[in-house]
Structure formats: C-alpha cells, structure tokens
Enzyme design. Structure first.
Site, PDB file in Angstrom:
ATOM      1  N   CYS A  75       0.862  -1.181   0.000  1.00  0.00           N
ATOM      2  CA  CYS A  75       0.000   0.000   0.000  1.00  0.00           C
ATOM      3  C   CYS A  75       0.901   1.233   0.000  1.00  0.00           C
ATOM      4  CB  CYS A  75      -0.887  -0.010   1.242  1.00  0.00           C
ATOM      5  SG  CYS A  75      -1.898   1.479   1.357  1.00  0.00           S
ATOM      6  N   HIS A 166      -2.673  -4.055 -10.777  1.00  0.00           N
ATOM      7  CA  HIS A 166      -3.349  -2.846 -11.255  1.00  0.00           C
ATOM      8  C   HIS A 166      -3.693  -3.004 -12.734  1.00  0.00           C
ATOM      9  CE1 HIS A 166      -2.638  -0.414  -7.651  1.00  0.00           C
ATOM     10  NE2 HIS A 166      -1.533  -1.144  -7.538  1.00  0.00           N
ATOM     11  N   GLU A 215     -10.493   0.500  -5.780  1.00  0.00           N
ATOM     12  CA  GLU A 215      -9.509  -0.389  -5.168  1.00  0.00           C
ATOM     13  C   GLU A 215     -10.093  -1.762  -4.838  1.00  0.00           C
ATOM     14  OE1 GLU A 215      -6.913   0.685  -2.030  1.00  0.00           O
ATOM     15  OE2 GLU A 215      -6.871   2.787  -2.630  1.00  0.00           O
ATOM     16  N   CYS A 224      -4.633   6.381  -4.322  1.00  0.00           N
ATOM     17  CA  CYS A 224      -3.981   5.063  -4.248  1.00  0.00           C
ATOM     18  C   CYS A 224      -2.546   5.242  -4.721  1.00  0.00           C
ATOM     19  CB  CYS A 224      -4.733   4.060  -5.127  1.00  0.00           C
ATOM     20  SG  CYS A 224      -3.963   2.427  -5.145  1.00  0.00           S
ATOM     21  N   GLY A 227      -1.367   2.606  -7.132  1.00  0.00           N
ATOM     22  CA  GLY A 227      -2.120   2.855  -8.370  1.00  0.00           C
ATOM     23  C   GLY A 227      -1.523   4.006  -9.159  1.00  0.00           C
TER      24      GLY A 227
HETATM   25  N1  LIG Z   1      -6.553  -2.094  -2.072  1.00  0.00           N
HETATM   26  C1  LIG Z   1      -5.199  -2.365  -2.450  1.00  0.00           C
HETATM   27  C2  LIG Z   1      -4.217  -2.116  -1.347  1.00  0.00           C
HETATM   28  C3  LIG Z   1      -4.146  -0.682  -0.905  1.00  0.00           C
HETATM   29  C4  LIG Z   1      -3.498   0.250  -1.943  1.00  0.00           C
HETATM   30  C5  LIG Z   1      -3.341   1.644  -1.400  1.00  0.00           C
HETATM   31  N2  LIG Z   1      -4.504   2.402  -1.240  1.00  0.00           N
HETATM   32  C6  LIG Z   1      -2.186   2.416  -1.983  1.00  0.00           C
HETATM   33  O1  LIG Z   1      -2.079   3.602  -1.653  1.00  0.00           O
HETATM   34  O2  LIG Z   1      -1.354   1.846  -2.684  1.00  0.00           O
HETATM   35  C7  LIG Z   1      -5.061  -3.823  -2.912  1.00  0.00           C
HETATM   36  O3  LIG Z   1      -5.881  -4.682  -2.510  1.00  0.00           O
HETATM   37  O4  LIG Z   1      -4.121  -4.112  -3.657  1.00  0.00           O
END
Ligand SMILES: N[C@@H](CCC[C@H](N)C(=O)O)C(=O)O
Length: 279
Positions: A75, A166, A215, A224, A227
């Site tokens: 994350c 992603h 997400e 994100c 992301g």
């Molecule tokens: N929901 C994501 C993990 C969290 C990503 C985050 N918000 C970031 O800032 O990178 C997943 O399940 O891969």
C-alpha cells in the site's frame, strides 16, 4: 481489551495504524479489521496497518488489511503513513528517517524529506502477465493496450504490478466514469485470478495525469499510491507521458518518477496524523 491506535491519511486514503512492534502476529483478526474500518459502526478507514518487527534484516514489517478484511501485498499511501507513525513512535530516541520495510511485495524504503513529505523507493514495476497476475496474455507476455470487455464496452487496458495488481485504462474525461458500477466489474473480472485495482486516467499533458481509482477490497478511495505508480508506468508504456509526472487524485497530488537509471519507481507525497484513540 482496549487497543491503542492512531488514524492517519495519505491524500484522504485513510488508515488505522497499530503499534504491533512486540509481535509478528497482528493484534486484530481480519474480521475485527472490517468492524474497525466501518464508517458507521466503527472508527472508519480504508484499511488497518500493523507496524511489526523487521524480518530478514529489515527495520520493520508492514501488514495491512483492506476494509473488506482481505490482505494486499502493498500500500503506497499506507507506507508513507507508516513511516511518519514509526518516526513518532521512536520519538526523541529516533536515529533514522529512512526505514527498510518488509512487505509481501518485497522490501520498500520510505524516507522523510525536509519539507515534511515522504519519498518512497517503491521498487521495480512487474509487467509480465503471470506477475500481475492476469490471463489476458500468455504468462511471459506484457499486457499493454489490450482490449477487455467490461460492462458491455471494450476498454483498452494495461496491466502493471507494484507487488499488487493494477489494471489501467485511459479515458477522455475521468469525471464521467461511473466508478461505483464499473469498478466492481473490473475488480472481479475472471481474467484477474487475484482480483485487481483499477485506475482510470485522463492525460492532461505529458507531466500531469488525472486519476480515479476503484480499489480491490476497499472500493472508491480518494487516492492510491501503488495505483499512481502503476498508472505512470502504463502512461510511459503507451507513450502518453514522460517518466516523471504529477498525478492528481481526488485527495490531492503525488509526484511519481520511473527512474531510467535503476528502473525503480519513486513516489513522493504527504502523510498526516488525524487523531489517536483506544478502541
Ligand atoms: N486495495 C489495495 C491495497 C491498498 C493500496 C493503497 N490504497 C495504496 O495507496 O497503494 C489492494 O488490494 O491491492
């Protein structure tokens, strides 16, 4: 038993941070994390992050549960929050402003900068279909600008792993995307065996992209970090942007660089403490 926590956010992507430095086992189960993250019946957050002891020579370990209880590999916004949290935990005895953090995506290195931001060495992007993972192409092939049917429409997608998966698609107007309805259909598409995060990107110019995200395990969030990194890589691979760009998210701006020298991604952005409590 009441557990102490601190709430942080990175551009509105918000997390409950727990000091778990005395054990490698998180003090909360995934089910409890779901309750804590509930915005009506709990504290409210996009995820819970645990600061655990280091492993294999690293300073610390990060584990995170999404708001649905699933455990992602990494994350980006969360690791900036963790770096500030560790700095505050270590207080006046602090000897470091740069930490090596063991994560399920490998060793990640955040560093506090003089202007109060956090710059993170996010490691190298992974591009092969088997690394995402996706069945959109055969295992050793990259998925760049590949057609994918979702919600009765063909989207051209590029897939990038920052340790977590992603799927990026470029659109004319990011504000016009119906994230709530389209996002879950990408997330749960059968071509993504571990599900996926999905980024919708509008190119403003070669150094400025606008992004909205759905997400995996958390739904619509204000930002994100992984992301944004993956989106810059997708922009470069599709010749839509340069290797350094600002990414505008609903919660604010991140600076992302894909270094030509070491092939690593560097992310710079803020992390803010919101409040502390016991729950
Ligand atoms: N929901 C994501 C993990 C969290 C990503 C985050 N918000 C970031 O800032 O990178 C997943 O399940 O891969």
């Amino acid at each position: 038993m009441a557990i102490e926590f601190t709430k942080y956010h990175g551009l509105g992507n918000d997390f409950i941070l727990i000091d778990n430095r005395s054990s490698l086992t998180p003090v909360l189960t995934p089910e409890k994390a779901v309750q804590w993250c509930d915005r009506h019946f709990g504290i409210g957050a996009d995820g819970v992050i645990f600061a655990l002891p280091g492993q294999n020579g690293t300073d610390y370990t990060m584990r995170i549960f999404n708001s649905d209880g699933s455990e992602p590999e990494m994350c980006g916004n969360g690791i900036r929050c963790l770096a500030v949290f560790l700095t505050e935990l270590e207080g006046i005895n602090r000897t470091k402003d740069k930490y090596s953090i063991h994560t399920l995506a490998g060793v990640i290195v955040p560093q506090l900068t003089d202007d109060g931001q956090v710059r993170v060495d996010m490691g190298e992007p992974r591009l092969l279909a088997e690394e995402i993972p996706t069945t959109l192409a055969s295992s050793q092939v990259q998925v760049i600008n590949h057609p994918l049917e979702v919600a009765g429409k063909t989207w051209d997608v590029t897939c990038v792993s920052m340790g977590n998966p992603h799927c990026i698609t470029f659109v004319e107007d990011v504000a016009a995307v119906n994230l709530e309805s389209i996002g879950p259909q990408f997330e749960n598409h059968p071509v993504f065996p571990k599900k996926t995060n999905t980024e919708f990107i509008e190119v403003v110019n070669r150094n400025y992209l606008k992004m909205r995200v759905w997400e995996r395990g958390a739904g619509i969030t204000l930002a994100c970090g992984t992301g944004a990194c993956a989106s810059l890589v997708a922009g470069v691979l599709n010749d839509k942007c340069d290797r350094t760009a600002m990414i505008e998210l609903p919660g604010g701006l991140l600076e992302i660089e894909w270094s030509e020298i070491d092939n690593r991604i560097y992310m710079t952005g803020p992390a803010e403490r919101v409040f502390t409590g016991k729950y």
